[in-house]
Design a protein around this motif. Structure first.
Motif, PDB file in Angstrom:
ATOM      1  N   GLY A  39       0.810  -1.199   0.000  1.00  0.00           N
ATOM      2  CA  GLY A  39       0.000   0.000   0.000  1.00  0.00           C
ATOM      3  C   GLY A  39       0.849   1.256   0.000  1.00  0.00           C
ATOM      4  O   GLY A  39       2.073   1.219  -0.133  1.00  0.00           O
ATOM      5  N   VAL A  40       0.164   2.379   0.142  1.00  0.00           N
ATOM      6  CA  VAL A  40       0.862   3.664   0.202  1.00  0.00           C
ATOM      7  C   VAL A  40       0.376   4.390   1.466  1.00  0.00           C
ATOM      8  O   VAL A  40       0.369   3.825   2.543  1.00  0.00           O
ATOM      9  CB  VAL A  40       0.658   4.478  -1.096  1.00  0.00           C
ATOM     10  CG1 VAL A  40       1.610   4.014  -2.166  1.00  0.00           C
ATOM     11  CG2 VAL A  40      -0.765   4.371  -1.623  1.00  0.00           C
ATOM     12  N   LEU A 182     -11.824   6.623 -10.424  1.00  0.00           N
ATOM     13  CA  LEU A 182     -10.578   5.871 -10.384  1.00  0.00           C
ATOM     14  C   LEU A 182      -9.539   6.682  -9.618  1.00  0.00           C
ATOM     15  O   LEU A 182      -9.542   7.922  -9.667  1.00  0.00           O
ATOM     16  CB  LEU A 182     -10.056   5.569 -11.785  1.00  0.00           C
ATOM     17  CG  LEU A 182     -10.784   4.481 -12.583  1.00  0.00           C
ATOM     18  CD1 LEU A 182     -10.157   4.335 -13.961  1.00  0.00           C
ATOM     19  CD2 LEU A 182     -10.749   3.149 -11.854  1.00  0.00           C
ATOM     20  N   MET A 183      -8.639   5.982  -8.930  1.00  0.00           N
ATOM     21  CA  MET A 183      -7.595   6.623  -8.134  1.00  0.00           C
ATOM     22  C   MET A 183      -6.226   6.143  -8.597  1.00  0.00           C
ATOM     23  O   MET A 183      -5.990   4.943  -8.682  1.00  0.00           O
ATOM     24  CB  MET A 183      -7.780   6.283  -6.648  1.00  0.00           C
ATOM     25  CG  MET A 183      -9.097   6.754  -6.064  1.00  0.00           C
ATOM     26  SD  MET A 183      -9.267   6.297  -4.307  1.00  0.00           S
ATOM     27  CE  MET A 183      -9.491   4.516  -4.463  1.00  0.00           C
ATOM     28  N   TRP A 247      -4.843  -3.707  -4.968  1.00  0.00           N
ATOM     29  CA  TRP A 247      -3.887  -2.715  -4.493  1.00  0.00           C
ATOM     30  C   TRP A 247      -2.678  -2.587  -5.416  1.00  0.00           C
ATOM     31  O   TRP A 247      -2.026  -1.549  -5.444  1.00  0.00           O
ATOM     32  CB  TRP A 247      -3.387  -3.115  -3.093  1.00  0.00           C
ATOM     33  CG  TRP A 247      -4.367  -2.866  -1.999  1.00  0.00           C
ATOM     34  CD1 TRP A 247      -5.191  -3.777  -1.414  1.00  0.00           C
ATOM     35  CD2 TRP A 247      -4.656  -1.625  -1.348  1.00  0.00           C
ATOM     36  NE1 TRP A 247      -5.971  -3.182  -0.443  1.00  0.00           N
ATOM     37  CE2 TRP A 247      -5.653  -1.871  -0.377  1.00  0.00           C
ATOM     38  CE3 TRP A 247      -4.153  -0.334  -1.488  1.00  0.00           C
ATOM     39  CZ2 TRP A 247      -6.155  -0.860   0.440  1.00  0.00           C
ATOM     40  CZ3 TRP A 247      -4.650   0.662  -0.665  1.00  0.00           C
ATOM     41  CH2 TRP A 247      -5.643   0.397   0.284  1.00  0.00           C
ATOM     42  N   GLN A 248      -2.327  -3.615  -6.156  1.00  0.00           N
ATOM     43  CA  GLN A 248      -1.051  -3.629  -6.857  1.00  0.00           C
ATOM     44  C   GLN A 248      -1.159  -3.421  -8.366  1.00  0.00           C
ATOM     45  O   GLN A 248      -0.175  -3.571  -9.081  1.00  0.00           O
ATOM     46  CB  GLN A 248      -0.332  -4.947  -6.570  1.00  0.00           C
ATOM     47  CG  GLN A 248       0.035  -5.127  -5.096  1.00  0.00           C
ATOM     48  CD  GLN A 248       0.857  -3.969  -4.550  1.00  0.00           C
ATOM     49  OE1 GLN A 248       1.959  -3.708  -5.022  1.00  0.00           O
ATOM     50  NE2 GLN A 248       0.327  -3.278  -3.557  1.00  0.00           N
ATOM     51  N   ALA A 249      -2.346  -3.073  -8.902  1.00  0.00           N
ATOM     52  CA  ALA A 249      -2.479  -2.824 -10.337  1.00  0.00           C
ATOM     53  C   ALA A 249      -1.663  -1.585 -10.713  1.00  0.00           C
ATOM     54  O   ALA A 249      -1.860  -0.504 -10.149  1.00  0.00           O
ATOM     55  CB  ALA A 249      -3.945  -2.641 -10.706  1.00  0.00           C
ATOM     56  N   ALA A 250      -0.743  -1.731 -11.669  1.00  0.00           N
ATOM     57  CA  ALA A 250       0.198  -0.658 -12.007  1.00  0.00           C
ATOM     58  C   ALA A 250      -0.341   0.212 -13.131  1.00  0.00           C
ATOM     59  O   ALA A 250      -1.163  -0.211 -13.947  1.00  0.00           O
ATOM     60  CB  ALA A 250       1.540  -1.250 -12.406  1.00  0.00           C
ATOM     61  N   TYR A 283      -6.668   1.999  -8.978  1.00  0.00           N
ATOM     62  CA  TYR A 283      -7.779   1.115  -8.609  1.00  0.00           C
ATOM     63  C   TYR A 283      -9.043   1.931  -8.418  1.00  0.00           C
ATOM     64  O   TYR A 283      -9.000   3.151  -8.189  1.00  0.00           O
ATOM     65  CB  TYR A 283      -7.467   0.274  -7.363  1.00  0.00           C
ATOM     66  CG  TYR A 283      -6.901   1.007  -6.186  1.00  0.00           C
ATOM     67  CD1 TYR A 283      -7.713   1.490  -5.171  1.00  0.00           C
ATOM     68  CD2 TYR A 283      -5.523   1.183  -6.076  1.00  0.00           C
ATOM     69  CE1 TYR A 283      -7.179   2.146  -4.091  1.00  0.00           C
ATOM     70  CE2 TYR A 283      -4.981   1.834  -4.990  1.00  0.00           C
ATOM     71  CZ  TYR A 283      -5.813   2.317  -3.997  1.00  0.00           C
ATOM     72  OH  TYR A 283      -5.279   2.976  -2.928  1.00  0.00           O
ATOM     73  N   PRO A 284     -10.200   1.287  -8.526  1.00  0.00           N
ATOM     74  CA  PRO A 284     -11.474   1.995  -8.440  1.00  0.00           C
ATOM     75  C   PRO A 284     -11.861   2.271  -6.991  1.00  0.00           C
ATOM     76  O   PRO A 284     -11.527   1.505  -6.087  1.00  0.00           O
ATOM     77  CB  PRO A 284     -12.455   1.019  -9.092  1.00  0.00           C
ATOM     78  CG  PRO A 284     -11.851  -0.329  -8.866  1.00  0.00           C
ATOM     79  CD  PRO A 284     -10.369  -0.137  -8.878  1.00  0.00           C
TER      80      PRO A 284
END
Length: 405
Positions: A39-40, A182-183, A247-250, A283-284
């Motif tokens: 995560g961030v 989307l974020m 969480w990890q979609a680039a 991610y949405p």
């Protein structure tokens, strides 16, 4: 009391710490092979930090995170709408912390092991089912060595927005509900911004920027690891998910920059911020409908955190509400035993359902939506657009709603 916790995220770790304080010996079963610092950025609000302090984590929080001093709401062109002191700077008895989610999870895991021993955090166990009787509950986990059955008095699903236990109790709901936003998220080392402990939310309904520092390194005194989020409306609520809720979609920097076009903060090099992130994830923004009940028919299993009430990440409340869940559940079990699951649900389910609904209309960030709607091209005098009383009421009402616990 034997408490089986399915899931080793922030909610599961908070529950283990709270149960340890109550004199119990829970065990967490986490599906990942190890507790990973994923995560961030994340914010933990004072009403949750008080409990983290009670669990002895304040020194680690100060070492790892940032005590947020102020929050600024701005227009897409950087005009100030509202400025608020936060945490102890606002006179509260506990700080607000901005911190890397993975670092927070790591220090909470260390706290669990220190209080309960290494055996209290078991990895590589994916919940697949459970059975309950008047005498207890048996949870079934899939492991690398095959199925494993674990006996306990109660089972708590802390397994997130894609909760297996929630699906078992209420039927598969399918993908989470997308609100059309989307974020794009990243964390970048950059020169300290404003006070070095300032949080900024700028923009409006079309596009929004969230920015705050999450870590200082003594070897880099003029810089801060800075979390940023670019949010953009790409659909309408209820549309099918355009990307996986992962969480990890680039995503490439160019994609985030395109969505940030039109966001201008005079004191920030937005392009350098975005391009400077070693990784960018997209991610949405999703939640799920509030449930009519959390507990199992036999009253020995329940849900907590995102498994119970996933909410849009506005108002910085998801993780903080999981901490309040944990404190409520531990107190109910200590006082009432197994029937305490029902008291816990009566305490937390209505409160969190209200927050889910409030977040759907913007939570405290409605202040920037309101100003953008009334003055899409900016303003000369904010008082011509919205009164200070009107704006502070939006934020104040939300704070009162979320700080119960």
């Amino acid at each position: 009391m034997r408490v089986i916790i399915a899931g080793g995220g922030i909610g599961g770790l908070a529950l283990a710490l709270s149960l340890a304080e109550a004199g119990m010996q829970p065990v967490i079963y986490e599906r990942s092979p190890k507790v990973r610092e994923l995560g961030v950025g994340i914010n933990i609000l004072p009403h949750a930090v008080r409990h983290l302090s009670d669990w002895g984590l304040m020194e680690a929080l100060d070492r790892t995170g940032i005590r947020t001093a102020e929050l600024l709401y701005r227009t897409a062109r950087g005009q100030e709408i509202l400025r608020q002191a936060r945490g102890v700077a606002a006179g509260l008895d506990a700080p607000q912390f901005s911190i890397h989610r993975g670092m927070l999870q790591g220090l909470m895991a260390e706290g669990v092991r220190a209080r309960l021993g290494d055996a209290a955090l078991v990895t590589g166990h994916r919940l697949t089912g459970f059975e309950e009787s008047p005498n207890g509950v048996v949870a079934t986990f899939e492991t690398s060595d095959g199925p494993r059955r674990v006996e306990g008095d109660v089972l708590v699903g802390c397994d997130g927005i894609h909760s297996t236990l929630r699906d078992i109790l209420h039927g598969a709901e399918g993908p989470p509900r997308w609100n059309g936003v989307l974020m794009w998220r990243g964390a970048t080392w950059m020169p300290r911004f404003m006070t070095g402990a300032s949080m900024v939310i700028a923009g409006g309904m079309r596009a929004k920027l969230v920015l705050y520092p999450i870590h200082h390194d003594p070897s880099r005194p003029d810089e801060a690891l800075t979390n940023w989020v670019v949010c953009a409306a790409k659909g309408v609520p209820g549309d099918p998910l355009p990307v996986a809720q992962d969480w990890q979609a680039a995503a490439p920097a160019e994609e985030a920059l395109a969505e940030a076009d039109g966001l201008v903060l005079p004191d920030l090099d937005l392009e350098a911020l975005i391009r400077g992130a070693p990784e960018i994830h997209v991610y949405p923004m999703c939640d799920r409908e509030p449930l009519a009940r959390w507990a199992s028919p036999g009253g020995r299993a329940t849900l907590l955190g995102d498994a119970a009430h996933p909410m849009y990440p506005v108002g910085s409340n998801g993780a903080s509400q999981a901490v309040l869940d944990a404190v409520s559940l531990a107190a109910a079990l200590r006082t009432d035993g197994v029937p305490g699951l029902i008291r816990y649900e009566a305490d937390r389910r209505p409160a969190t359902a209200e927050i889910v609904r409030a977040n759907r209309v913007g939570g405290p960030e409605r202040v920037i939506d309101l100003v953008e709607e009334r003055a899409p091209n900016g303003f000369e005098d904010l008082a011509d657009v919205a009164t200070d009383v009107e704006l502070t009421a939006i934020v104040g009402d939300y704070q009162r709603l979320t700080s119960v616990g």
